[in-house]
Design a protein around this motif. Structure first.
Motif, short mmCIF file in Angstrom:
data_model
loop_
_atom_site.label_atom_id
_atom_site.label_comp_id
_atom_site.label_asym_id
_atom_site.label_seq_id
_atom_site.Cartn_x
_atom_site.Cartn_y
_atom_site.Cartn_z
N ASN A 1 82.93 -87.87 -35.61
CA ASN A 1 84.42 -88.19 -35.90
C ASN A 1 84.70 -87.65 -37.06
N PHE B 1 86.40 -88.71 -39.66
CA PHE B 1 86.75 -89.70 -40.65
C PHE B 1 85.38 -90.43 -40.77
N MET B 2 84.27 -90.12 -40.29
CA MET B 2 83.11 -90.82 -40.45
C MET B 2 82.49 -90.32 -41.85
N PRO B 3 82.08 -91.43 -42.87
CA PRO B 3 81.68 -90.83 -43.99
C PRO B 3 80.29 -90.17 -43.78
N MET C 1 86.90 -86.49 -47.04
CA MET C 1 86.18 -85.83 -45.87
C MET C 1 86.24 -84.68 -45.27
#
Lengths: 228, 492
Positions: B418, B420-422, B203
């Motif tokens: 965020n 880390f959100m895909p 990411m």
């Protein structure tokens, strides 16, 4: 106190909307957590189960806040508060009874929501994600439920201070949702850290408890000092 | 009811709104919070003394960092080379490198006005997986009609300010890739270059390094100055991610060419290559605070009628209930739009000035973009207010209405904001949820020739600005329609 408690429990029990709110809270928490678990990618360092498997608490807390605000502000808007305070003139007792009742229902509904979220995550995420079982999961469950209770008490306190539902809920949602957004706009890393440390959502349970007690204390003091 | 009748309803709704002090204060607070957050964003940033962001000939921020093996070129001349290999690596663990395809790794020929960052240039190159390209002016990129072969020959010819790039599979049959006009001045710098941009990994991104083997080097024309010099252009630039350890830029001479190792890119700057820069969207973060205030006032403007039983009088006075709702929507929408516009119009210049005075580089925007962001932000707030009015009409209680609307708009944004959100989930959320409207504040552009995580977290939205706003407006209109039906069918 037990009479006041019984009265509050009856008020909560006999109105439909608190139950719908609690059901919605459980459903929303579990649904969003399941969604979070299904999109999170588990590499390279492994999944943070407690973070993504419980992301639904971010939504559930809003509904807990609504419930807590309505417990107070519905009495103010309908004028019921006068009856309540006439029946139990010790106002701190009325507040305490409301707080205890609210804590009880949020604890039960919160536990169901959190366990449901973890169960959903367990079905969705790969098995190896749950490397360290019981101890850390138990801690995650307990701290999430405690967090929801503290948010309920915080909201109860704010609602007594403000006495009006929409403004109370606006302030509480601002407190819950704005800090992580505002930190993005802040350029100075130290300021960012400061905001994160003092925000009720990201500072740890101690900070959340601090906010909740500040709200509860000001609520009780104002309730005693003020005309209804 | 006549048209005058509707004006009367409108007038009475306006009177109701205008005479409640709390609501006016709420709207003023919304505008004020936008300004205060812009102030906070401006004051809290401090990048004084940071190296200057390189800008291209048009003033746009660029990345201009690469390893350059060069000689002065006075007047016209040409250079020919064959590129045998282009191998790229990325870091793995501490101080280790592993081979990886870097799609936009670049190795080839360049003629540049000088070694100054941001100076005009034209270049022809082989890339990691995008074939042979000719690029100039940082933004222009054209593919070669010649397919990539095992040995690729490149030729660059300068004639005045015209530079022509050629490609060939064998060094005999040449195909013109393009001719571009570049202001090179009398003496330019020309030679070989290698660049290796950050690659998207998971990411985020990671720095890469590439090494190219050049052979059959042949010069013609005004090449003076004798020796070849090797330099890292833009080594200290804020838009340069640096070399992955232990690699470093270098060149070594072989019998008929060079082996060159380089990192960086010659391309437009994007959010990831210029992480320290700010955007208009950052300055307008206060929109979220304003949003909450606006939604509270909007919900109250209908639920108060229910609570105070004023709704009976309102509906008795004008029995066509749809019109009452429409009048409320017009009043509320207009007031919110004006408050939001006022907030944005003050917040933008205040935030910009403060940020710049603290040394923060802001991605440049045209004044029409700035106008679009200000109007769009006002329309975003107005749409949110209308949604809250509609949900408030349906629920008849304010707490639920406020929560539903705020959760519907802010929560998807929080999930998306965020790191880390895909990307797939983030793009879906910013297409279908009301949070899509924040696209109207985006000012950054995606470039196909720059590989970067173009996610909403980095201010790149999947929808165009007005399309994103239209999603929220759609929600507002749909909920108003439901509210109108409910209002008509139900006892007040």
């Amino acid at each position: 106190m037990s009479t006041a408690l019984h009265a509050e429990w009856t008020k909560l029990r006999t109105v439909a909307s608190p139950w719908w709110l609690l059901l919605a809270m459980i459903a929303a928490t579990v649904a969003l957590s399941a969604g979070g678990s299904s999109v999170v990618s588990c590499e390279p360092a492994g999944c943070d189960v407690t973070k993504y498997g419980l992301i639904g608490v971010k939504l559930g807390q809003a509904l807990v806040a609504v419930l807590a605000v309505l417990v107070i502000s519905s009495e103010y808007s309908s004028g019921m508060i006068r009856t309540s305070l006439t029946a139990v003139p010790r106002r701190a007792t009325v507040f305490a009874a409301k707080a205890v009742t609210l804590t009880g229902v949020v604890a039960v509904a919160g536990t169901i929501a959190v366990l449901g979220s973890l169960l959903a995550g367990r079905l969705i995420l790969p098995r190896q994600a749950y490397g360290h079982p019981s101890a850390s999961l138990l801690r995650a469950t307990a701290s999430s439920v405690l967090y929801l209770i503290l948010i309920a008490l915080l909201s109860l306190g704010v609602a007594v201070v403000v006495r009006e539902a929409a403004t109370s809920i606006g302030m509480i949602l601002g407190l819950l949702y704005l800090p992580p957004i505002l930190t993005q706009a802040i350029g100075n890393p130290r300021w960012q850290e400061l905001v994160q440390q003092v925000a009720p959502t990201s500072g740890g349970l101690g900070v959340t408890a601090g906010w909740a007690s500040a709200a509860v204390v000001s609520g009780v003091l104002l309730l005693r000092a003020r005309d209804v | 009811m006549t048209r005058g009748g509707f004006l009367q309803v409108l007038h009475s709704e306006w009177t109701k709104f205008r005479t409640v002090r709390g609501w006016l204060l709420g709207m003023a607070a919304a505008a004020l919070m936008m300004v205060l957050v812009a102030l906070l964003a401006g004051i809290s940033s401090d990048q004084r003394g940071a190296p200057a962001v390189p800008t291209g000939p048009g003033g746009e921020p660029v990345t201009d960092s690469f390893y350059f093996v060069h000689r002065p070129l006075t007047g016209d001349g040409s250079i020919v080379v064959s590129v045998a290999d282009l191998d790229s690596s990325v870091p793995e663990g501490l101080g280790e490198l592993r081979p990886r395809v870097v799609p936009w790794a670049k190795a080839g020929l360049i003629i540049k006005e000088s070694t100054r960052e941001g100076s005009p240039y034209a270049a022809i190159m082989v890339t990691g997986s995008h074939g042979v390209r000719m690029q100039d002016g940082y933004f222009n990129d054209r593919p070669s009609p010649v397919l990539a072969a095992a040995v690729r020959w490149l030729r660059l010819e300068r004639s005045g300010d015209a530079v022509t790039g050629y490609a060939s599979a064998d060094g005999k049959d040449w195909t013109t890739v393009g001719t571009v006009q570049v202001e090179l001045g009398p003496t330019a710098q020309g030679g070989l270059f290698v660049a290796s941009p950050q690659v998207v990994e998971g990411m985020g991104t990671m720095a890469s390094v590439s090494t190219a083997t050049f052979g059959d080097l042949h010069l013609q024309g005004g090449w003076t100055g004798g020796n070849w010099a090797g330099d890292q252009v833009g080594g200290e630039s804020p838009s340069f991610a640096g070399y992955p350890r232990p690699a470093a830029g270098s060149f070594s001479r072989s019998s008929d060419g060079f082996t060159v190792t380089g990192a960086g890119d010659i391309a437009p700057a994007v959010r990831y290559s210029l992480p320290t820069a700010g955007t208009l969207g950052n300055i307008l973060t206060g929109t979220f605070a304003g949003l909450i205030a606006v939604v509270v006032v909007a919900a109250l403007s209908i639920t108060t009628e229910y609570r105070k039983k004023l709704i009976h009088a309102t509906l008795a006075a004008s029995p066509r209930r749809g019109r009452v709702l429409l009048a409320k929507a017009i009043v509320l929408g207009s007031v919110t739009f004006v408050a939001g516009l006022a907030g944005a119009v003050v917040a933008i210049p205040v935030g910009e000035r403060l940020a710049r005075s603290n040394g923060v580089y802001l991605f440049p925007v045209t004044s029409s973009t700035e106008l679009r962001v200000a109007l769009g932000t006002a329309a975003l707030l107005a749409s949110a207010a209308l949604m809250a009015l509609a949900v408030g009409t349906i629920f008849r209680t304010s707490a639920g209405a406020v929560t539903v609307v705020i959760a519907a708009i802010v929560l998807p944004y929080l999930l998306v904001a965020n790191p880390f959100m895909p990307a797939g989930a983030a793009n879906l959320l910013t297409r279908v949820t009301p949070a899509a409207a924040f696209a109207v504040q985006q000012t950054l552009v995606q470039y196909p020739q720059v590989e970067s995580p173009y996610t909403p977290y980095n201010d790149y939205y999947p929808l165009a600005p007005w399309a994103g706003l239209a999603v929220l407006a759609g929600y507002a209109v749909a909920s108003l329609a439901i509210a109108a039906v409910v209002l008509r069918r139900r006892d007040a």
